[in-house]
Design a protein around this motif. Structure first.
Motif, short mmCIF file in Angstrom:
data_model
loop_
_atom_site.label_atom_id
_atom_site.label_comp_id
_atom_site.label_asym_id
_atom_site.label_seq_id
_atom_site.Cartn_x
_atom_site.Cartn_y
_atom_site.Cartn_z
N GLY A 240 16.98 52.74 76.99
CA GLY A 240 16.33 53.60 77.97
C GLY A 240 17.21 54.74 78.47
N GLN A 241 18.34 54.97 77.82
CA GLN A 241 19.28 56.00 78.27
C GLN A 241 19.16 57.30 77.48
N VAL A 242 19.59 58.40 78.12
CA VAL A 242 19.67 59.70 77.43
C VAL A 242 21.14 60.09 77.32
N TYR A 243 21.47 60.79 76.25
CA TYR A 243 22.84 61.23 76.00
C TYR A 243 22.83 62.67 75.48
N PHE A 244 23.52 63.56 76.18
CA PHE A 244 23.73 64.89 75.60
C PHE A 244 24.61 64.74 74.36
N CYS A 245 24.36 65.60 73.37
CA CYS A 245 25.23 65.65 72.20
C CYS A 245 26.30 66.71 72.46
N TYR A 246 27.53 66.35 72.25
CA TYR A 246 28.63 67.28 72.56
C TYR A 246 29.76 67.12 71.56
N VAL B 281 14.16 48.54 71.84
CA VAL B 281 15.32 49.18 72.47
C VAL B 281 15.36 50.64 72.04
N THR B 282 15.28 51.55 73.01
CA THR B 282 15.22 52.98 72.67
C THR B 282 16.30 53.75 73.41
N CYS B 283 16.68 54.90 72.84
CA CYS B 283 17.52 55.87 73.55
C CYS B 283 17.18 57.25 73.01
N ALA B 284 17.55 58.28 73.76
CA ALA B 284 17.25 59.67 73.38
C ALA B 284 18.54 60.48 73.41
N LEU B 285 18.74 61.27 72.37
CA LEU B 285 19.92 62.12 72.28
C LEU B 285 19.49 63.57 72.48
N ARG B 286 20.22 64.30 73.32
CA ARG B 286 19.87 65.67 73.68
C ARG B 286 20.90 66.66 73.14
N PRO B 287 20.68 67.16 71.92
CA PRO B 287 21.59 68.21 71.43
C PRO B 287 21.38 69.51 72.21
N LEU C 209 15.00 52.23 68.19
CA LEU C 209 14.48 53.59 68.01
C LEU C 209 15.41 54.59 68.69
N VAL C 210 15.94 55.52 67.89
CA VAL C 210 16.75 56.62 68.43
C VAL C 210 15.92 57.89 68.29
N TYR C 211 15.73 58.60 69.40
CA TYR C 211 14.90 59.81 69.40
C TYR C 211 15.76 61.04 69.56
N THR C 212 15.51 62.06 68.74
CA THR C 212 16.18 63.34 68.89
C THR C 212 15.42 64.17 69.91
N SER C 213 15.99 64.22 71.11
CA SER C 213 15.38 65.00 72.17
C SER C 213 16.00 66.40 72.13
N SER C 214 16.26 67.00 73.27
CA SER C 214 16.83 68.34 73.29
C SER C 214 17.33 68.69 74.68
N MET C 215 18.31 69.61 74.71
CA MET C 215 18.77 70.13 75.99
C MET C 215 17.61 70.74 76.76
N GLU C 216 16.62 71.21 75.99
CA GLU C 216 15.50 71.94 76.59
C GLU C 216 14.63 71.05 77.47
N VAL C 217 14.81 69.73 77.34
CA VAL C 217 14.11 68.83 78.26
C VAL C 217 14.58 69.10 79.69
#
Ligand SMILES: NC(=O)C1=CN([C@@H]2O[C@H](COP(=O)(O)OP(=O)(O)OC[C@H]3O[C@@H](n4cnc5c(N)ncnc54)[C@H](O)[C@@H]3O)[C@@H](O)[C@H]2O)C=CC1
Ligand SMILES: CC(C)[C@@H](O)CC[C@@H](C)[C@H]1CC[C@H]2[C@@H]3[C@H](O)CC4=CC(=O)CC[C@]4(C)[C@H]3CC[C@]12C
Length: 369
Positions: free
Chosen positions: A254-260, A185-191, A124-132
């Motif tokens: 379980g990791q977060v990644y900013f999108c850049y 297995v999950t991760c979150a991406l923060r655009p 599972l890949v989740y689209t999170s946000s910088m706003e988090v």
């Protein structure tokens, strides 16, 4: 996904697949995911463009559904190997109620997680946000920070609150046993602020400028940097993260990644002018034309008018206390975590991203004439 995944064709599900980002994720998967056997596009509002995708070698299944309906989500997830969850209410303008934003962004995400667990979907890949992260309610700048930068994330607005809670649910779900006994297995991406073909706010700025005779008026100091990232590179990061999540589960889970990408650090308005300028608009003023307190007053007045008019009509201008605060607070990222963890490199250069966006704005604007 066992070793036979190389031969085995995989089933991907993209929620929100007809949105601004979702459409780019769908098209990127079809172009650049060789293991794809079936692509399920789940959205409350299905786009007519989906029909053109059904003529290719990959089976494209359009599913009209609502992430707040657990049974609809479970039916869409059942049998999928990977879920990319982009569906959400992106509302900082007061169009939806706080309850609705929470229902979609938080409960909808909870439904996706539970569907993965119940049906045995592992990735599972989740689209999170910088706003988090921010900007926080105290207006603290986040200057070229990364995923490890200490920052006081304090939110009151329903949108960032919902994204922060949803991201936490996704990360906490990492490692849960799914049906069949394997771990989720999950991760979150923060655009940061996404731009590119399909960005409605950019189109609205262009049309506003056309209505004002080609002029836009500076409201935010040029010194306030606001992180932006091209939608094609955000989509590519989603595709790559989804692909590598299996091979690198121990590192990425379980990791977060900013999108850049290589998009320049500029103020929100100056960055927009990279596209609106070549389309004939001019930004008036080397510094804000109005004192900040006037903008604060107008933003508050807009919020009051929205509240008063709500029983009669939806009044949702771009300028409100929240958007003013966000636009007026530096928030930029500088990181290489996605590169280190799963080999991400931007697919589109700044020059290419800029050209593609300009062409889209010109086309969108001409359709407005
Ligand atoms: N636009 C931006 O600058 C940024 C967006 N994001 C995140 O990226 C994701 C996508 O955002 P955008 O493409 O900009 O928004 P969008 O509004 O263009 O796309 C969202 C999609 O989700 C769908 N959707 C909404 N509620 C739904 C529901 N209850 N059930 C099923 N589908 C539903 C919508 O129909 C739409 O197609 C969101 O999760 C957002 O929080 C993160 C950072 C920046
Ligand atoms: C009227 C002026 C003050 C004008 O400059 C207002 C711009 C304002 C509409 C945008 C400024 C910053 C934007 C937000 C930012 O890019 C972070 C975001 C992340 C998301 O997950 C969703 C979109 C957004 C909240 C984005 C929305 C538009 C702005 C507030």
């Amino acid at each position: 996904m066992a070793d036979s995944a190389q031969a085995q064709k995989l089933v991907y599900l993209v929620t929100g697949g007809c949105g601004f980002l979702g459409e780019h994720v769908v098209r990127m998967l079809l172009q650049r995911e060789p293991r794809l056997g079936e692509l399920r596009v789940f959205d409350r509002h299905l786009g007519p463009w989906l029909e053109e995708l059904k003529t290719g070698p990959v089976r494209v299944t359009a599913i009209q559904g609502d992430v707040t309906e657990a049974h609809e989500v479970a039916a869409a997830v059942a049998g999928a190997h990977v879920v990319i969850h982009t569906a959400g209410l992106v509302d900082v303008f007061g169009r939806a109620s706080p309850e609705t934003i929470h229902e979609v962004n938080v409960q909808g995400t909870r439904n996706v997680i539970e569907a993965c667990v119940q049906t045995g979907t592992q990735f599972l890949v989740y689209t999170s946000s910088m706003e988090v992260v921010g900007p926080n309610t105290k207006g603290h700048p986040f200057y070229r920070g990364n995923e490890d930068t200490l920052y006081e994330a304090v939110h009151r607005h329903p949108y960032p609150c919902s994204k922060a809670l949803a991201e936490r649910l996704v990360l906490e779900a990492n490692g849960r046993e799914v049906h069949g006994g394997l771990p989720l297995v999950t991760c979150a991406l923060r655009p940061t602020g996404i731009y590119g073909e399909g960005h409605q706010i950019m189109r609205d700025f262009y049309r506003q400028g056309l209505r004002l005779g080609g002029w836009l008026f500076r409201a935010i100091p040029a010194s306030v940097e606001h992180g932006r990232v091209y939608v094609g590179n955000v989509a590519w990061m989603h595709v790559l993260a989804a692909r590598e999540l299996e091979r690198r589960a121990a590192l990425m889970g379980g990791q977060v990644y900013f999108c850049y990408d290589g998009s320049p650090y500029k103020s929100y308005e100056d960055f927009n002018m990279e596209f609106l300028g070549p389309c004939g608009l001019q930004l008036v003023g080397a510094r804000p034309l109005l004192p900040y307190w006037v903008l604060v007053f107008v933003a508050a007045l807009n919020a009051l008018l929205q509240w008063l008019l709500r029983p009669l009509v939806l009044y949702a201008p771009l300028l409100n206390p929240y958007t003013l605060a966000v636009a007026n607070t530096t928030f930029t990222v500088s990181t290489d975590k996605a590169q280190r963890h799963f080999g991400y490199e931007p697919l589109f250069s700044w020059e290419d991203s800029r050209t593609r966006t300009i062409l889209w704005v010109q086309a969108a604007g001409s359709s407005a004439q």
